[in-house]
Design a protein around this motif. Structure first.
Motif, PDB file in Angstrom:
ATOM      1  N   TYR A  68       0.849  -1.180   0.000  1.00  0.00           N
ATOM      2  CA  TYR A  68       0.000   0.000   0.000  1.00  0.00           C
ATOM      3  C   TYR A  68       0.888   1.235   0.000  1.00  0.00           C
ATOM      4  CZ  TYR A  68      -3.485  -3.437   1.228  1.00  0.00           C
ATOM      5  OH  TYR A  68      -4.303  -4.538   1.221  1.00  0.00           O
ATOM      6  N   ALA A  69       0.455   2.263  -0.693  1.00  0.00           N
ATOM      7  CA  ALA A  69       1.202   3.519  -0.734  1.00  0.00           C
ATOM      8  C   ALA A  69       0.203   4.661  -0.786  1.00  0.00           C
ATOM      9  CB  ALA A  69       2.104   3.569  -1.969  1.00  0.00           C
ATOM     10  N   LEU A  70       0.613   5.795  -0.257  1.00  0.00           N
ATOM     11  CA  LEU A  70      -0.248   6.966  -0.359  1.00  0.00           C
ATOM     12  C   LEU A  70      -0.346   7.397  -1.805  1.00  0.00           C
ATOM     13  CD1 LEU A  70       0.723   9.338   2.585  1.00  0.00           C
ATOM     14  CD2 LEU A  70      -1.157   7.722   2.457  1.00  0.00           C
ATOM     15  N   ALA A  71      -1.536   7.675  -2.243  1.00  0.00           N
ATOM     16  CA  ALA A  71      -1.734   8.305  -3.541  1.00  0.00           C
ATOM     17  C   ALA A  71      -1.424   9.793  -3.370  1.00  0.00           C
ATOM     18  CB  ALA A  71      -3.180   8.104  -3.993  1.00  0.00           C
ATOM     19  N   HIS A  72      -1.281  10.491  -4.467  1.00  0.00           N
ATOM     20  CA  HIS A  72      -1.018  11.930  -4.394  1.00  0.00           C
ATOM     21  C   HIS A  72      -2.064  12.631  -3.521  1.00  0.00           C
ATOM     22  CE1 HIS A  72       0.263  15.923  -5.560  1.00  0.00           C
ATOM     23  NE2 HIS A  72      -0.977  16.194  -5.916  1.00  0.00           N
ATOM     24  N   LYS A  73      -3.318  12.249  -3.692  1.00  0.00           N
ATOM     25  CA  LYS A  73      -4.399  12.841  -2.909  1.00  0.00           C
ATOM     26  C   LYS A  73      -4.224  12.548  -1.415  1.00  0.00           C
ATOM     27  CE  LYS A  73      -9.446  12.818  -2.477  1.00  0.00           C
ATOM     28  NZ  LYS A  73     -10.702  12.232  -2.977  1.00  0.00           N
ATOM     29  N   GLY A  74      -3.767  11.356  -1.072  1.00  0.00           N
ATOM     30  CA  GLY A  74      -3.536  11.011   0.325  1.00  0.00           C
ATOM     31  C   GLY A  74      -2.430  11.852   0.940  1.00  0.00           C
ATOM     32  N   THR A  75      -1.357  12.051   0.197  1.00  0.00           N
ATOM     33  CA  THR A  75      -0.255  12.900   0.670  1.00  0.00           C
ATOM     34  C   THR A  75      -0.742  14.327   0.884  1.00  0.00           C
ATOM     35  OG1 THR A  75       1.364  11.533  -0.484  1.00  0.00           O
ATOM     36  CG2 THR A  75       2.049  13.761   0.123  1.00  0.00           C
ATOM     37  N   ARG A  76      -1.500  14.823  -0.067  1.00  0.00           N
ATOM     38  CA  ARG A  76      -2.032  16.186   0.036  1.00  0.00           C
ATOM     39  C   ARG A  76      -2.967  16.323   1.246  1.00  0.00           C
ATOM     40  NH1 ARG A  76      -4.661  16.546  -4.630  1.00  0.00           N
ATOM     41  NH2 ARG A  76      -6.699  16.401  -3.667  1.00  0.00           N
ATOM     42  N   GLU A  77      -3.783  15.316   1.488  1.00  0.00           N
ATOM     43  CA  GLU A  77      -4.699  15.356   2.629  1.00  0.00           C
ATOM     44  C   GLU A  77      -3.930  15.397   3.954  1.00  0.00           C
ATOM     45  OE1 GLU A  77      -8.093  15.497   2.841  1.00  0.00           O
ATOM     46  OE2 GLU A  77      -8.329  15.609   0.670  1.00  0.00           O
ATOM     47  N   ILE A  78      -2.866  14.603   4.074  1.00  0.00           N
ATOM     48  CA  ILE A  78      -2.051  14.614   5.287  1.00  0.00           C
ATOM     49  C   ILE A  78      -1.389  15.979   5.460  1.00  0.00           C
ATOM     50  CG2 ILE A  78       0.096  13.729   6.302  1.00  0.00           C
ATOM     51  CD1 ILE A  78      -0.789  10.954   5.470  1.00  0.00           C
ATOM     52  N   LYS A  83      -1.163  21.048   8.444  1.00  0.00           N
ATOM     53  CA  LYS A  83      -1.193  22.512   8.472  1.00  0.00           C
ATOM     54  C   LYS A  83      -2.367  23.003   9.307  1.00  0.00           C
ATOM     55  CE  LYS A  83      -1.641  26.667   5.672  1.00  0.00           C
ATOM     56  NZ  LYS A  83      -2.427  27.269   6.726  1.00  0.00           N
ATOM     57  N   TRP A  84      -3.533  22.411   9.127  1.00  0.00           N
ATOM     58  CA  TRP A  84      -4.716  22.811   9.882  1.00  0.00           C
ATOM     59  C   TRP A  84      -4.477  22.630  11.381  1.00  0.00           C
ATOM     60  CZ3 TRP A  84      -8.080  19.765  12.903  1.00  0.00           C
ATOM     61  CH2 TRP A  84      -9.246  20.418  13.313  1.00  0.00           C
ATOM     62  N   LYS A  85      -3.915  21.475  11.769  1.00  0.00           N
ATOM     63  CA  LYS A  85      -3.637  21.234  13.184  1.00  0.00           C
ATOM     64  C   LYS A  85      -2.637  22.234  13.736  1.00  0.00           C
ATOM     65  CE  LYS A  85      -2.885  16.953  14.348  1.00  0.00           C
ATOM     66  NZ  LYS A  85      -2.531  15.512  14.334  1.00  0.00           N
ATOM     67  N   SER A  86      -1.639  22.587  12.934  1.00  0.00           N
ATOM     68  CA  SER A  86      -0.609  23.516  13.405  1.00  0.00           C
ATOM     69  C   SER A  86      -1.167  24.914  13.609  1.00  0.00           C
ATOM     70  CB  SER A  86       0.586  23.545  12.456  1.00  0.00           C
ATOM     71  OG  SER A  86       0.254  24.191  11.244  1.00  0.00           O
ATOM     72  N   ASP A  87      -2.289  25.220  12.993  1.00  0.00           N
ATOM     73  CA  ASP A  87      -2.944  26.517  13.230  1.00  0.00           C
ATOM     74  C   ASP A  87      -3.515  26.595  14.635  1.00  0.00           C
ATOM     75  OD1 ASP A  87      -2.376  27.321  10.652  1.00  0.00           O
ATOM     76  OD2 ASP A  87      -4.387  26.887   9.881  1.00  0.00           O
TER      77      ASP A  87
END
Length: 93
Positions: A68-78, A83-87
């Motif tokens: 299993y590997a992250l898709a581009h969309k999965g990487t972007r979501e993480i 970033k949202w959490k760091s806010d």
């Protein structure tokens, strides 16, 4: 990522952090984190859901093992969730 369960989010993070993300390795990491047994009936339907959402890609490692590997969309979501959490929180390392 707001439509994922906590287990699915944790699974994404585990896949992102493993060098060899196959089913058993993912299961072992999640069991260590949750300090409880993860059964295949919990893990694999959630992996399938992540694949269906386009967040994870599955490939065949050998005749018995899937990787299993992250898709581009999965990487972007993480990245966006981080970033949202760091806010809201600041973690000193």
């Amino acid at each position: 990522m707001n439509d994922l369960t906590g287990f699915q989010r944790d699974t994404l993070y585990v896949i992102a952090g493993l060098d060899d993300p196959h089913g058993l390795a993912i299961k072992d990491e999640l069991e260590e984190y949750y300090a409880s047994e993860i059964n295949p009936g919990q893990l694999y339907p959630n992996l399938d859901a992540l694949i269906e959402k386009g967040l994870v890609e599955k490939s065949q490692k050998d005749g018995r093992t899937n990787e299993y590997a992250l898709a581009h969309k999965g990487t972007r979501e993480i990245e966006e969730r981080t970033k949202w959490k760091s806010d809201y929180i600041e973690i000193d390392g």
